[in-house]
Design a protein around this motif. Structure first.
Motif, PDB file in Angstrom:
ATOM      1  N   CYS A  39       0.836  -1.201   0.000  1.00  0.00           N
ATOM      2  CA  CYS A  39       0.000   0.000   0.000  1.00  0.00           C
ATOM      3  C   CYS A  39       0.869   1.249   0.000  1.00  0.00           C
ATOM      4  O   CYS A  39       0.611   2.206  -0.754  1.00  0.00           O
ATOM      5  CB  CYS A  39      -0.911  -0.022   1.226  1.00  0.00           C
ATOM      6  N   TRP A  40       1.901   1.262   0.832  1.00  0.00           N
ATOM      7  CA  TRP A  40       2.824   2.395   0.935  1.00  0.00           C
ATOM      8  C   TRP A  40       3.499   2.668  -0.412  1.00  0.00           C
ATOM      9  O   TRP A  40       3.577   3.808  -0.865  1.00  0.00           O
ATOM     10  CB  TRP A  40       3.847   2.082   2.014  1.00  0.00           C
ATOM     11  N   LEU A  41       3.973   1.604  -1.053  1.00  0.00           N
ATOM     12  CA  LEU A  41       4.639   1.766  -2.345  1.00  0.00           C
ATOM     13  C   LEU A  41       3.663   2.218  -3.426  1.00  0.00           C
ATOM     14  O   LEU A  41       4.003   3.049  -4.274  1.00  0.00           O
ATOM     15  CB  LEU A  41       5.298   0.448  -2.748  1.00  0.00           C
ATOM     16  N   ALA A  42       2.453   1.676  -3.410  1.00  0.00           N
ATOM     17  CA  ALA A  42       1.462   2.047  -4.418  1.00  0.00           C
ATOM     18  C   ALA A  42       1.097   3.525  -4.308  1.00  0.00           C
ATOM     19  O   ALA A  42       1.021   4.239  -5.320  1.00  0.00           O
ATOM     20  CB  ALA A  42       0.208   1.177  -4.261  1.00  0.00           C
ATOM     21  N   VAL A  63       4.908  11.103   8.628  1.00  0.00           N
ATOM     22  CA  VAL A  63       3.575  10.562   8.898  1.00  0.00           C
ATOM     23  C   VAL A  63       3.546   9.065   8.605  1.00  0.00           C
ATOM     24  O   VAL A  63       3.029   8.264   9.391  1.00  0.00           O
ATOM     25  CB  VAL A  63       2.521  11.303   8.053  1.00  0.00           C
ATOM     26  N   TRP A  64       4.116   8.681   7.452  1.00  0.00           N
ATOM     27  CA  TRP A  64       4.158   7.259   7.105  1.00  0.00           C
ATOM     28  C   TRP A  64       5.058   6.474   8.068  1.00  0.00           C
ATOM     29  O   TRP A  64       4.700   5.371   8.515  1.00  0.00           O
ATOM     30  CB  TRP A  64       4.663   7.073   5.674  1.00  0.00           C
ATOM     31  N   ALA A  72       5.083  -1.461  14.849  1.00  0.00           N
ATOM     32  CA  ALA A  72       6.115  -2.131  15.647  1.00  0.00           C
ATOM     33  C   ALA A  72       5.772  -2.088  17.132  1.00  0.00           C
ATOM     34  O   ALA A  72       6.005  -3.063  17.861  1.00  0.00           O
ATOM     35  CB  ALA A  72       7.469  -1.462  15.401  1.00  0.00           C
ATOM     36  N   GLU A  73       5.209  -0.973  17.577  1.00  0.00           N
ATOM     37  CA  GLU A  73       4.791  -0.858  18.981  1.00  0.00           C
ATOM     38  C   GLU A  73       3.723  -1.891  19.321  1.00  0.00           C
ATOM     39  O   GLU A  73       3.767  -2.529  20.371  1.00  0.00           O
ATOM     40  CB  GLU A  73       4.269   0.556  19.239  1.00  0.00           C
ATOM     41  N   ARG A  82      -1.721  -4.790  12.871  1.00  0.00           N
ATOM     42  CA  ARG A  82      -2.913  -4.548  12.078  1.00  0.00           C
ATOM     43  C   ARG A  82      -2.572  -3.676  10.883  1.00  0.00           C
ATOM     44  O   ARG A  82      -1.745  -2.768  10.991  1.00  0.00           O
ATOM     45  CB  ARG A  82      -4.002  -3.869  12.918  1.00  0.00           C
ATOM     46  N   PHE A  83      -3.244  -3.922   9.774  1.00  0.00           N
ATOM     47  CA  PHE A  83      -2.961  -3.170   8.557  1.00  0.00           C
ATOM     48  C   PHE A  83      -3.179  -1.677   8.754  1.00  0.00           C
ATOM     49  O   PHE A  83      -2.421  -0.847   8.250  1.00  0.00           O
ATOM     50  CB  PHE A  83      -3.838  -3.692   7.412  1.00  0.00           C
ATOM     51  N   ASP A  84      -4.212  -1.308   9.507  1.00  0.00           N
ATOM     52  CA  ASP A  84      -4.516   0.110   9.671  1.00  0.00           C
ATOM     53  C   ASP A  84      -3.515   0.837  10.561  1.00  0.00           C
ATOM     54  O   ASP A  84      -3.578   2.064  10.701  1.00  0.00           O
ATOM     55  CB  ASP A  84      -5.937   0.306  10.209  1.00  0.00           C
ATOM     56  N   ASP A  85      -2.562   0.108  11.153  1.00  0.00           N
ATOM     57  CA  ASP A  85      -1.488   0.776  11.899  1.00  0.00           C
ATOM     58  C   ASP A  85      -0.692   1.712  10.994  1.00  0.00           C
ATOM     59  O   ASP A  85      -0.140   2.706  11.460  1.00  0.00           O
ATOM     60  CB  ASP A  85      -0.538  -0.262  12.512  1.00  0.00           C
ATOM     61  N   LEU A  86      -0.649   1.387   9.705  1.00  0.00           N
ATOM     62  CA  LEU A  86       0.108   2.209   8.764  1.00  0.00           C
ATOM     63  C   LEU A  86      -0.401   3.648   8.726  1.00  0.00           C
ATOM     64  O   LEU A  86       0.368   4.575   8.460  1.00  0.00           O
ATOM     65  CB  LEU A  86       0.023   1.595   7.360  1.00  0.00           C
ATOM     66  N   PHE A  87      -1.680   3.850   9.035  1.00  0.00           N
ATOM     67  CA  PHE A  87      -2.291   5.176   8.937  1.00  0.00           C
ATOM     68  C   PHE A  87      -2.409   5.868  10.298  1.00  0.00           C
ATOM     69  O   PHE A  87      -3.122   6.869  10.413  1.00  0.00           O
ATOM     70  CB  PHE A  87      -3.672   5.052   8.295  1.00  0.00           C
ATOM     71  N   THR A  88      -1.697   5.356  11.297  1.00  0.00           N
ATOM     72  CA  THR A  88      -1.779   5.941  12.633  1.00  0.00           C
ATOM     73  C   THR A  88      -1.326   7.392  12.636  1.00  0.00           C
ATOM     74  O   THR A  88      -1.885   8.233  13.336  1.00  0.00           O
ATOM     75  CB  THR A  88      -0.920   5.123  13.620  1.00  0.00           C
ATOM     76  N   GLY A  89      -0.302   7.707  11.846  1.00  0.00           N
ATOM     77  CA  GLY A  89       0.200   9.076  11.814  1.00  0.00           C
ATOM     78  C   GLY A  89      -0.809  10.077  11.289  1.00  0.00           C
ATOM     79  O   GLY A  89      -0.716  11.274  11.584  1.00  0.00           O
TER      80      GLY A  89
END
Length: 257
Positions: A39-42, A63-64, A72-73, A82-89
Motif C-alpha cells: 500500500c505504501w509503495l502504491a 507521517v508514514w 512495531a509498537e 494490524r494493517f490500519d497501523d500504517l495510517f496511525t500518523g
C-alpha cells in the motif's frame, strides 16, 4: 514510557540486536506487514505521477514512518500487527509529524541547490546522449564536478538523516515537540555511530540478497528494517532492557543469535 536525559550509548555489536529484533517483530504480523508495504509503495508511485508528487512524499515521510513505528509498537506489546497501523500518523500527532515533513523539505532545499550549482556547467543527460555508449569518456573536470557534488550532498544529508531517524517515533509515541525530537534523534544517532555502522552494513547485505529474490525478498526486508528502527529507538531512548524476543517466543520464531 520515559525518555532518558540523554540517549543511551551502545557498543558496535548492538546493530545486530536491532536487526534481529526487527525480524522478530515482522514475524508477529507477516501478512499485515507485506500489505502495508504494498500500500505504501502504491501510494508513493501514484504521488510521483503528480507534478509536485516528490514534495508531497517528503512532506508525508514522517507521517508514514510513524505508522510503521505504531505497527512495531503493537507487535512488541500485543504480538500482532494490524494493517490500519500504517495510517496511525494520520490519526494521531498529524500536525507535529507534518511539521517535521516541512522541516525535512526545507533542509533538503540547500542540498539540491548545492548539487545543481556544482553541476550547472554541464548537463549529464545531454552529455550521455552526445557520446557513444561504447566509447563513453569524461574529462577530469566533469569527474571532479560529479564527485564533489556527490560528496558534499552526502556530507549534508547525513546529519539530516540522523535527525529524522527517530523523530517519528519520538513525536508519535512520546509526544516530544518537533524541534526536540529532531535534536534527540540526531544525538541518539551520534552517540551510537558504531552500532549504526553495523546496522547499515547488515541492511546493505540484506537488501542485496533480497534483490536477488526480486519482490519476494524485499517484501520481508523493507518492513523488517523499518521495525528495526523501532527496536533501536526503544533500546536508545526508553527505560529498562528490551527483550526483543518475549519469554517463550524464541523457539516459536526459529530465529536466534
Amino acid at each position: 514510557m520515559q525518555t532518558h536525559p540523554m540517549p543511551r550509548r551502545h557498543p558496535i555489536g548492538r546493530g545486530w540486536y536491532w536487526t534481529r529484533g526487527g525480524f522478530t517483530l515482522f514475524l508477529h504480523g507477516r501478512g499485515a506487514s507485506v500489505g502495508m508495504l504494498l500500500c505504501w509503495l502504491a501510494i508513493g508511485l501514484l504521488l510521483e505521477m503528480l507534478p509536485i508528487g516528490g514534495v508531497i512524499s517528503n512532506l508525508l515521510y514522517m507521517v508514514w514512518m510513524a505508522g510503521w513505528m505504531a505497527a512495531a509498537e503493537r507487535a512488541w506489546r500485543e504480538q500482532k500487527i494490524r494493517f490500519d497501523d500504517l495510517f496511525t500518523g494520520f490519526r494521531q500527532q498529524f500536525r507535529p509529524l507534518l511539521a517535521g515533513g516541512v522541516v525535512l523539505i526545507l533542509a533538503l532545499l540547500p542540498i539540491e541547490i548545492l548539487s545543481s550549482a556544482l553541476l550547472s556547467h554541464w548537463d549529464p543527460v545531454q552529455l550521455l546522449q552526445s557520446r557513444e555508449a561504447i566509447n563513453l569518456t569524461f574529462t577530469v573536470d566533469e569527474i571532479r564536478a560529479v564527485l564533489l557534488a556527490i560528496s558534499l550532498s552526502m556530507l549534508m544529508a547525513v546529519p539530516l538523516l540522523m535527525a529524522v531517524t527517530f523523530a517519528p517515533a519520538l513525536i508519535l509515541l512520546q509526544k516530544v515537540p518537533v524541534h526536540r525530537a529532531l535534536w534527540l534523534s540526531f544525538v541518539g544517532c551520534l552517540r551510537n555511530m558504531w552500532p549504526f555502522l553495523t546496522w547499515s552494513l547488515l541492511a546493505c547485505v540484506l537488501l542485496l540478497l533480497s534483490s536477488m529474490l526480486l519482490v519476494v525478498g524485499l517484501l520481508v526486508v523493507i518492513p523488517m528494517l523499518n521495525y528495526s528502527v523501532y527496536v533501536a529507538y526503544r533500546d536508545i531512548f526508553t527505560d529498562g532492557q528490551m527483550p526483543v524476543i518475549p519469554p517463550g517466543e524464541a523457539t516459536a520464531t526459529h530465529f536466534d543469535a
